[in-house]
Design a protein around this motif. Structure first.
Motif, PDB file in Angstrom:
ATOM      1  N   SER A   1       0.839  -1.193   0.000  1.00 40.46           N
ATOM      2  CA  SER A   1       0.000   0.000   0.000  1.00 40.46           C
ATOM      3  C   SER A   1       0.874   1.244   0.000  1.00 40.46           C
ATOM      4  N   ALA A   2       0.313   2.342  -0.455  1.00 36.41           N
ATOM      5  CA  ALA A   2       1.059   3.599  -0.553  1.00 36.41           C
ATOM      6  C   ALA A   2       0.686   4.523   0.596  1.00 36.41           C
ATOM      7  N   ASP A   3       1.668   5.186   1.149  1.00 37.11           N
ATOM      8  CA  ASP A   3       1.377   6.184   2.174  1.00 37.11           C
ATOM      9  C   ASP A   3       1.079   7.509   1.491  1.00 37.11           C
ATOM     10  N   TYR A   4       0.290   8.344   2.148  1.00 36.63           N
ATOM     11  CA  TYR A   4      -0.087   9.604   1.526  1.00 36.63           C
ATOM     12  C   TYR A   4      -0.595  10.574   2.583  1.00 36.63           C
ATOM     13  N   ASP A   5      -0.598  11.837   2.223  1.00 37.46           N
ATOM     14  CA  ASP A   5      -1.208  12.892   3.025  1.00 37.46           C
ATOM     15  C   ASP A   5      -2.462  13.356   2.300  1.00 37.46           C
ATOM     16  N   ALA A   6      -3.574  13.381   2.998  1.00 37.71           N
ATOM     17  CA  ALA A   6      -4.826  13.879   2.426  1.00 37.71           C
ATOM     18  C   ALA A   6      -5.196  15.161   3.162  1.00 37.71           C
ATOM     19  N   TRP A   7      -5.100  16.278   2.473  1.00 37.23           N
ATOM     20  CA  TRP A   7      -5.396  17.578   3.060  1.00 37.23           C
ATOM     21  C   TRP A   7      -6.845  17.963   2.753  1.00 37.23           C
ATOM     22  N   LEU A   8      -7.510  18.507   3.733  1.00 35.43           N
ATOM     23  CA  LEU A   8      -8.903  18.915   3.563  1.00 35.43           C
ATOM     24  C   LEU A   8      -8.972  20.259   2.834  1.00 35.43           C
ATOM     25  N   ILE A   9      -9.673  20.293   1.720  1.00 39.53           N
ATOM     26  CA  ILE A   9      -9.917  21.529   0.968  1.00 39.53           C
ATOM     27  C   ILE A   9     -11.391  21.875   1.156  1.00 39.53           C
ATOM     28  N   ARG A  10     -11.651  22.929   1.867  1.00 34.71           N
ATOM     29  CA  ARG A  10     -13.035  23.329   2.161  1.00 34.71           C
ATOM     30  C   ARG A  10     -13.549  24.192   1.010  1.00 34.71           C
ATOM     31  N   ILE A  11     -14.272  23.555   0.107  1.00 31.64           N
ATOM     32  CA  ILE A  11     -14.729  24.288  -1.074  1.00 31.64           C
ATOM     33  C   ILE A  11     -15.792  25.324  -0.717  1.00 31.64           C
ATOM     34  N   GLY A  12     -16.522  25.110   0.393  1.00 34.64           N
ATOM     35  CA  GLY A  12     -17.493  26.111   0.829  1.00 34.64           C
ATOM     36  C   GLY A  12     -16.835  27.404   1.276  1.00 34.64           C
TER      37      GLY A  12
END
Length: 220
Positions: A1-12
């Motif tokens: 499996s791949a490690d990753y960073d998922a950043w929250l983008i608040r489109i509102g």
């Protein structure tokens, strides 16, 4: 499996229009990916491009057989060309638009039902979109049409569209929903629903057990 960073983008809040995000996706739409494992870092935008990029990078979920690979890409690009406009257009006019325009609702509903019929007829003879193997085509289509018929989008749209009548889509949707990786994936960047199912940002595999919103904010 791949490690990753998922950043929250608040489109509102308009995060997608900030200079940092626009540098990754000049179209200011989510999702977008930045691959820092290469030099210089490589940007990838549009969900279909991201799926294809990751499948090739990690040699996963994209068949090697030329016929199956082509069939996978057929359905991946079918989703890219239909679901965001037709499904998204239906959702806007049916659920979000402040003024309900009967013609627009009927027009988009008719097209969504046609797309669901295409899916249902195909899945009546295939376990997954490209055959017996789960691929990036399934990953692309499931969040749009699978979620729609199970009542996970646009209020009571599943009832309005008679989602229960698409029995082959429902069978396919349920099998994919049961996959452990899918259960984890739908938690990432989620800010609604049960707090235990919300992982606003993911930076380590342990975050699924330690950083869901019910643990960070027990009062939520």
């Amino acid at each position: 499996s791949a490690d990753y960073d998922a950043w929250l983008i608040r489109i509102g809040d308009g995060d997608q229009f900030g200079s940092g995000f626009v540098e990754v996706n000049p179209n200011s739409k989510i999702p977008a990916l930045m691959d820092h494992s290469v030099t210089p870092p490589r940007r990838v935008f549009e969900s279909g491009a991201i799926l294809l990029y990751l499948a090739e990078k990690f040699d996963a979920f994209l068949p090697h057989d030329p016929s199956l690979r082509t069939e996978t890409l057929n359905w991946l690009f079918w989703q890219m060309g239909s679901a965001p406009y037709l499904g998204g257009g239906f959702g806007h006019f049916y659920h979000y638009a402040p003024t309900k325009i009967e013609y627009a609702i009927d027009r988009f509903a008719m097209e969504v039902k046609r797309q669901l019929d295409v899916l249902d007829r195909h899945l009546a003879d295939h376990r997954f979109m490209a055959g017996d193997e789960y691929t990036i085509a399934d990953m692309a289509i499931w969040p749009w049409y699978g979620r729609l018929i199970r009542g996970g989008a646009y209020g009571d749209a599943a009832t309005f569209l008679d989602g229960a009548s698409y029995t082959s889509v429902a069978r396919w949707e349920a099998e994919i929903a049961a996959r452990p990786a899918v259960k984890r994936g739908i938690m990432v960047n989620r800010t609604s629903g049960e707090p235990s199912g919300q992982l606003w940002e993911r930076h380590d595999a342990s975050d699924f057990a330690t950083r869901t919103q019910d643990k960070l904010d027990p009062q939520s």
